[in-house]
Design a protein around this motif. Structure first.
Motif, mmCIF file in Angstrom:
data_model
loop_
_atom_site.group_PDB
_atom_site.id
_atom_site.type_symbol
_atom_site.label_atom_id
_atom_site.label_comp_id
_atom_site.label_asym_id
_atom_site.label_seq_id
_atom_site.Cartn_x
_atom_site.Cartn_y
_atom_site.Cartn_z
ATOM 1 N N THR A 14 0.756 -1.239 0.060
ATOM 2 C CA THR A 14 0.062 -0.022 -0.117
ATOM 3 C C THR A 14 0.998 1.337 -0.155
ATOM 4 O O THR A 14 1.951 1.203 0.393
ATOM 5 C CB THR A 14 -1.118 0.046 1.200
ATOM 6 O OG1 THR A 14 -0.162 -0.052 2.326
ATOM 7 C CG2 THR A 14 -1.935 -1.145 1.247
ATOM 8 N N GLY A 15 0.258 2.287 -0.705
ATOM 9 C CA GLY A 15 1.123 3.559 -0.587
ATOM 10 C C GLY A 15 2.291 3.439 -1.585
ATOM 11 O O GLY A 15 3.573 3.867 -1.265
ATOM 12 N N ALA A 16 2.054 2.518 -2.769
ATOM 13 C CA ALA A 16 3.149 2.152 -3.588
ATOM 14 C C ALA A 16 3.562 3.076 -4.618
ATOM 15 O O ALA A 16 4.648 2.798 -5.232
ATOM 16 C CB ALA A 16 2.761 0.697 -4.275
ATOM 17 N N ALA A 17 2.789 4.111 -4.595
ATOM 18 C CA ALA A 17 3.059 5.005 -5.990
ATOM 19 C C ALA A 17 4.471 5.902 -6.010
ATOM 20 O O ALA A 17 4.978 6.302 -6.637
ATOM 21 C CB ALA A 17 2.131 5.870 -6.044
ATOM 22 N N ALA A 40 -3.890 5.640 -3.144
ATOM 23 C CA ALA A 40 -4.794 6.688 -3.465
ATOM 24 C C ALA A 40 -4.499 7.574 -4.632
ATOM 25 O O ALA A 40 -5.459 8.201 -5.364
ATOM 26 C CB ALA A 40 -5.064 7.388 -2.240
ATOM 27 N N ASP A 41 -3.410 7.910 -4.888
ATOM 28 C CA ASP A 41 -2.850 8.295 -6.210
ATOM 29 C C ASP A 41 -2.993 7.700 -7.665
ATOM 30 O O ASP A 41 -2.012 7.205 -7.937
ATOM 31 C CB ASP A 41 -1.556 9.244 -6.029
ATOM 32 C CG ASP A 41 -1.373 10.028 -7.102
ATOM 33 O OD1 ASP A 41 -1.866 10.121 -8.158
ATOM 34 O OD2 ASP A 41 -0.336 11.179 -6.699
ATOM 35 N N GLY A 42 -4.161 7.597 -7.990
ATOM 36 C CA GLY A 42 -4.317 6.821 -9.387
ATOM 37 C C GLY A 42 -3.201 7.092 -10.396
ATOM 38 O O GLY A 42 -2.471 6.177 -11.020
ATOM 39 N N PRO A 43 -3.067 8.237 -11.112
ATOM 40 C CA PRO A 43 -1.950 8.529 -11.951
ATOM 41 C C PRO A 43 -0.566 8.264 -11.708
ATOM 42 O O PRO A 43 0.154 7.599 -12.557
ATOM 43 C CB PRO A 43 -2.279 10.031 -12.333
ATOM 44 C CG PRO A 43 -3.578 10.423 -11.607
ATOM 45 C CD PRO A 43 -4.000 9.437 -10.764
ATOM 46 N N ALA A 44 -0.321 8.473 -10.192
ATOM 47 C CA ALA A 44 1.171 8.193 -9.962
ATOM 48 C C ALA A 44 1.250 6.623 -9.815
ATOM 49 O O ALA A 44 2.416 6.134 -9.941
ATOM 50 C CB ALA A 44 1.448 8.800 -8.553
ATOM 51 N N LEU A 45 0.239 6.015 -9.421
ATOM 52 C CA LEU A 45 0.293 4.607 -9.259
ATOM 53 C C LEU A 45 0.268 3.981 -10.802
ATOM 54 O O LEU A 45 1.075 3.002 -10.849
ATOM 55 C CB LEU A 45 -0.959 3.942 -8.564
ATOM 56 C CG LEU A 45 -1.021 2.531 -8.439
ATOM 57 C CD1 LEU A 45 0.044 2.106 -7.524
ATOM 58 C CD2 LEU A 45 -2.674 2.151 -8.089
ATOM 59 N N ALA A 47 1.775 5.170 -13.114
ATOM 60 C CA ALA A 47 3.109 5.502 -13.645
ATOM 61 C C ALA A 47 3.974 4.561 -13.007
ATOM 62 O O ALA A 47 5.118 3.879 -13.829
ATOM 63 C CB ALA A 47 3.658 6.818 -13.507
ATOM 64 N N ALA A 48 3.967 4.304 -11.839
ATOM 65 C CA ALA A 48 4.963 3.135 -10.899
ATOM 66 C C ALA A 48 4.840 1.876 -11.590
ATOM 67 O O ALA A 48 5.659 1.114 -11.889
ATOM 68 C CB ALA A 48 4.663 3.158 -9.590
ATOM 69 N N ALA A 49 3.450 1.676 -11.995
ATOM 70 C CA ALA A 49 3.083 0.109 -12.136
ATOM 71 C C ALA A 49 3.680 -0.140 -13.872
ATOM 72 O O ALA A 49 4.243 -1.311 -14.123
ATOM 73 C CB ALA A 49 1.587 -0.182 -12.431
ATOM 74 N N THR A 50 3.470 1.060 -14.545
ATOM 75 C CA THR A 50 3.985 0.643 -16.075
ATOM 76 C C THR A 50 5.420 0.616 -16.205
ATOM 77 O O THR A 50 5.809 -0.138 -17.082
ATOM 78 C CB THR A 50 3.276 1.872 -16.899
ATOM 79 O OG1 THR A 50 3.665 2.990 -16.549
ATOM 80 C CG2 THR A 50 1.816 1.707 -16.888
#
Length: 72
Positions: A14-17, A40-45, A47-50
């Motif tokens: 959790t809080g992974a972005a 909770a920050d969808g766009p940052a998440l 970016a981190a995931a891709t």
């Protein structure tokens, strides 16, 4: 860096972005784990995931609306 073999394991972060959650994700991935990212920050998440391999799920999280002191 100490390395624990987490090959074949799955982790939820959790809080992974960004910040500590992102650093924990990096360590888990470097140790061979597949990681599920939540933040909770969808766009940052996104970016981190891709930018990572072995991420099997990422999910934006919404905070519930705040209620007044009387619960309404």
């Amino acid at each position: 860096m100490n390395r624990i073999d987490l090959t074949g394991r799955k982790a939820v972060v959790t809080g992974a972005a960004r910040g500590i959650g992102f650093a924990v994700t990096e360590r888990f991935l470097a140790s061979g784990a597949e990681v599920s990212l939540w933040d909770a920050d969808g766009p940052a998440l996104d970016a981190a995931a891709t930018s990572r391999d072995r991420i099997f799920f990422h999910q934006g999280v919404r905070r519930p609306p705040r209620r007044g002191a009387d619960g309404e």
